[in-house]
Design a protein around this motif. Structure first.
Motif, PDB file in Angstrom:
ATOM      1  N   SER A 158     -54.282 -77.620 -69.760  1.00 14.22           N
ATOM      2  CA  SER A 158     -54.756 -78.696 -69.102  1.00 14.22           C
ATOM      3  C   SER A 158     -54.197 -79.974 -69.713  1.00 14.22           C
ATOM      4  CB  SER A 158     -56.315 -78.630 -68.883  1.00 14.22           C
ATOM      5  OG  SER A 158     -56.761 -79.962 -68.357  1.00 14.22           O
ATOM      6  N   PRO A 159     -53.737 -80.960 -68.975  1.00 13.64           N
ATOM      7  CA  PRO A 159     -53.249 -82.101 -69.574  1.00 13.64           C
ATOM      8  C   PRO A 159     -54.217 -83.119 -70.085  1.00 13.64           C
ATOM      9  CG  PRO A 159     -52.988 -82.242 -67.033  1.00 13.64           C
ATOM     10  CD  PRO A 159     -53.548 -80.769 -67.429  1.00 13.64           C
ATOM     11  N   ASP A 160     -55.472 -83.043 -69.720  1.00 11.18           N
ATOM     12  CA  ASP A 160     -56.630 -83.802 -70.431  1.00 11.18           C
ATOM     13  C   ASP A 160     -57.284 -83.091 -71.576  1.00 11.18           C
ATOM     14  OD1 ASP A 160     -57.872 -81.900 -68.419  1.00 11.18           O
ATOM     15  OD2 ASP A 160     -59.225 -83.461 -67.939  1.00 11.18           O
ATOM     16  N   CYS A 161     -56.751 -81.915 -71.958  1.00  4.53           N
ATOM     17  CA  CYS A 161     -57.526 -81.337 -73.076  1.00  4.53           C
ATOM     18  C   CYS A 161     -57.222 -81.752 -74.308  1.00  4.53           C
ATOM     19  CB  CYS A 161     -57.057 -79.661 -73.250  1.00  4.53           C
ATOM     20  SG  CYS A 161     -57.711 -78.611 -74.064  1.00  4.53           S
ATOM     21  N   PHE A 162     -58.272 -81.750 -75.195  1.00  3.91           N
ATOM     22  CA  PHE A 162     -58.315 -82.237 -76.458  1.00  3.91           C
ATOM     23  C   PHE A 162     -59.017 -81.194 -77.470  1.00  3.91           C
ATOM     24  CE2 PHE A 162     -59.460 -84.886 -80.322  1.00  3.91           C
ATOM     25  CZ  PHE A 162     -58.182 -85.449 -80.551  1.00  3.91           C
TER      26      PHE A 162
ATOM     27  N   GLY B 126     -52.423 -75.487-103.931  1.00  3.77           N
ATOM     28  CA  GLY B 126     -53.861 -74.884-104.204  1.00  3.77           C
ATOM     29  C   GLY B 126     -53.642 -74.334-105.442  1.00  3.77           C
ATOM     30  N   LYS B 127     -54.646 -73.795-106.261  1.00  5.54           N
ATOM     31  CA  LYS B 127     -54.619 -73.006-107.349  1.00  5.54           C
ATOM     32  C   LYS B 127     -54.395 -71.545-107.023  1.00  5.54           C
ATOM     33  CE  LYS B 127     -57.319 -75.670-110.352  1.00  5.54           C
ATOM     34  NZ  LYS B 127     -58.453 -76.050-110.950  1.00  5.54           N
ATOM     35  N   LEU B 128     -54.852 -71.141-105.991  1.00  2.00           N
ATOM     36  CA  LEU B 128     -54.509 -69.527-105.507  1.00  2.00           C
ATOM     37  C   LEU B 128     -53.529 -69.361-104.715  1.00  2.00           C
ATOM     38  CD1 LEU B 128     -58.487 -68.662-104.819  1.00  2.00           C
ATOM     39  CD2 LEU B 128     -56.958 -68.083-106.766  1.00  2.00           C
ATOM     40  N   TYR B 129     -53.098 -70.232-103.797  1.00  2.00           N
ATOM     41  CA  TYR B 129     -52.146 -70.310-102.704  1.00  2.00           C
ATOM     42  C   TYR B 129     -51.835 -71.528-102.356  1.00  2.00           C
ATOM     43  CZ  TYR B 129     -53.772 -65.503-102.114  1.00  2.00           C
ATOM     44  OH  TYR B 129     -54.254 -64.138-102.380  1.00  2.00           O
ATOM     45  N   ASN B 130     -50.734 -71.592-101.704  1.00  2.00           N
ATOM     46  CA  ASN B 130     -50.292 -72.914-101.130  1.00  2.00           C
ATOM     47  C   ASN B 130     -50.773 -72.745 -99.539  1.00  2.00           C
ATOM     48  OD1 ASN B 130     -48.736 -73.911-103.407  1.00  2.00           O
ATOM     49  ND2 ASN B 130     -46.887 -72.839-102.853  1.00  2.00           N
ATOM     50  N   TYR B 131     -50.799 -73.989 -98.956  1.00  2.00           N
ATOM     51  CA  TYR B 131     -51.297 -74.025 -97.725  1.00  2.00           C
ATOM     52  C   TYR B 131     -50.539 -75.043 -96.826  1.00  2.00           C
ATOM     53  CZ  TYR B 131     -55.331 -72.092-100.209  1.00  2.00           C
ATOM     54  OH  TYR B 131     -56.052 -71.222-101.085  1.00  2.00           O
ATOM     55  N   GLU B 132     -50.411 -74.687 -95.396  1.00  2.00           N
ATOM     56  CA  GLU B 132     -49.869 -75.505 -94.409  1.00  2.00           C
ATOM     57  C   GLU B 132     -50.674 -75.631 -93.396  1.00  2.00           C
ATOM     58  OE1 GLU B 132     -46.111 -73.431 -93.714  1.00  2.00           O
ATOM     59  OE2 GLU B 132     -45.363 -73.683 -95.578  1.00  2.00           O
ATOM     60  N   THR B 133     -50.673 -76.822 -92.671  1.00  2.45           N
ATOM     61  CA  THR B 133     -51.591 -77.376 -91.518  1.00  2.45           C
ATOM     62  C   THR B 133     -50.600 -78.154 -90.573  1.00  2.45           C
ATOM     63  OG1 THR B 133     -52.353 -79.469 -92.519  1.00  2.45           O
ATOM     64  CG2 THR B 133     -53.694 -77.759 -92.772  1.00  2.45           C
ATOM     65  N   TRP B 134     -50.825 -77.861 -89.322  1.00  2.00           N
ATOM     66  CA  TRP B 134     -49.980 -78.567 -88.299  1.00  2.00           C
ATOM     67  C   TRP B 134     -51.033 -78.801 -87.119  1.00  2.00           C
ATOM     68  CZ3 TRP B 134     -45.139 -76.206 -85.655  1.00  2.00           C
ATOM     69  CH2 TRP B 134     -44.606 -77.147 -85.170  1.00  2.00           C
ATOM     70  N   HIS B 135     -51.081 -79.927 -86.772  1.00  5.41           N
ATOM     71  CA  HIS B 135     -51.883 -80.456 -85.709  1.00  5.41           C
ATOM     72  C   HIS B 135     -50.893 -81.038 -84.590  1.00  5.41           C
ATOM     73  CE1 HIS B 135     -54.644 -80.158 -88.849  1.00  5.41           C
ATOM     74  NE2 HIS B 135     -55.630 -79.810 -87.852  1.00  5.41           N
ATOM     75  N   TYR B 136     -50.878 -80.548 -83.519  1.00 11.20           N
ATOM     76  CA  TYR B 136     -49.820 -81.016 -82.418  1.00 11.20           C
ATOM     77  C   TYR B 136     -50.369 -81.084 -81.076  1.00 11.20           C
ATOM     78  CZ  TYR B 136     -47.939 -76.255 -81.807  1.00 11.20           C
ATOM     79  OH  TYR B 136     -47.808 -74.755 -81.820  1.00 11.20           O
ATOM     80  N   THR B 137     -49.633 -81.519 -80.359  1.00  6.14           N
ATOM     81  CA  THR B 137     -50.031 -81.608 -78.730  1.00  6.14           C
ATOM     82  C   THR B 137     -51.272 -82.426 -78.833  1.00  6.14           C
ATOM     83  OG1 THR B 137     -48.931 -79.622 -78.254  1.00  6.14           O
ATOM     84  CG2 THR B 137     -50.056 -80.523 -76.455  1.00  6.14           C
TER      85      THR B 137
END
Length: 185
Positions: free
Chosen positions: A76-80, A139-150
């Motif tokens: 939906s175009p008005d979804c957040f 991080g100390k245990l792992y590396n992390y990646e985040t992505w927030h789009y649309t």
């Protein structure tokens, strides 16, 4: 096993509950991941769908795991979206823009408190904004990646093996933005 091999697990909807922590983590073998998946076929989450994609290295071990979260309304175009993967400081204040991290329960349900704590104490390495902010953390245990789009409707959280060169991953992402023909299929 080919690095491009991807296991996609549909993980279904409703309310942050789970019968146990996933425990599928980078560097796990494909056989161990298959055994885990036979016992943990689904997770329920708030008002949407999550898909866990698992990528293997040439040795057949898990290199990267990525949660792709989409709310039910994402077409939906008005979804957040309501799920964010971001760090907050110990007093509950924001370190990064947006609301207090609503992705914490999802991270904890997939990988457990140790991984959530490691992400929360990780160091931001790089941020690139093209179709939404993509961030890399160490991080100390792992590396992390985040992505927030649309408009933060679709969000990703990745746990990456320390054996995977983070600088190379960032460089490849930036190259893909400037030259889409260089992107892996």
């Amino acid at each position: 096993m080919n690095k491009a091999l991807q296991f996609a697990f549909p993980l279904l909807v409703s309310c942050f509950t789970f019968s146990g922590v996933a425990q599928a983590l980078p560097d796990m073998t494909s056989d161990a991941l298959d055994a885990w998946f036979q016992r943990n076929r689904s997770i329920e989450i708030a008002n949407g769908t999550a898909r866990l994609s698992v990528f293997f290295n040439a040795q057949g071990n898990v290199e990267t795991e990525i949660i792709d979260y989409r709310p039910k309304c994402y077409l939906s175009p008005d979804c957040f979206g309501t799920v964010l993967f971001q760090k907050v400081n110990s007093s509950g204040g924001q370190i990064e823009g947006g609301a207090i991290s609503s992705g914490d329960n999802l991270i904890k349900n997939f990988w457990g408190q140790n991984i959530l704590d490691d992400f929360k104490t990780s160091t931001l390495v790089e941020t690139v904004s093209d179709s939404g902010p993509k961030r890399w953390y160490q991080g100390k245990l792992y590396n992390y990646e985040t992505w927030h789009y649309t408009d933060q409707t679709i969000v990703h959280f990745g746990v990456v093996s320390k054996k995977s060169a983070q600088a190379k991953r960032i460089q490849e992402y930036k190259l893909c933005i400037t030259d889409p023909t260089s992107c892996d299929p």
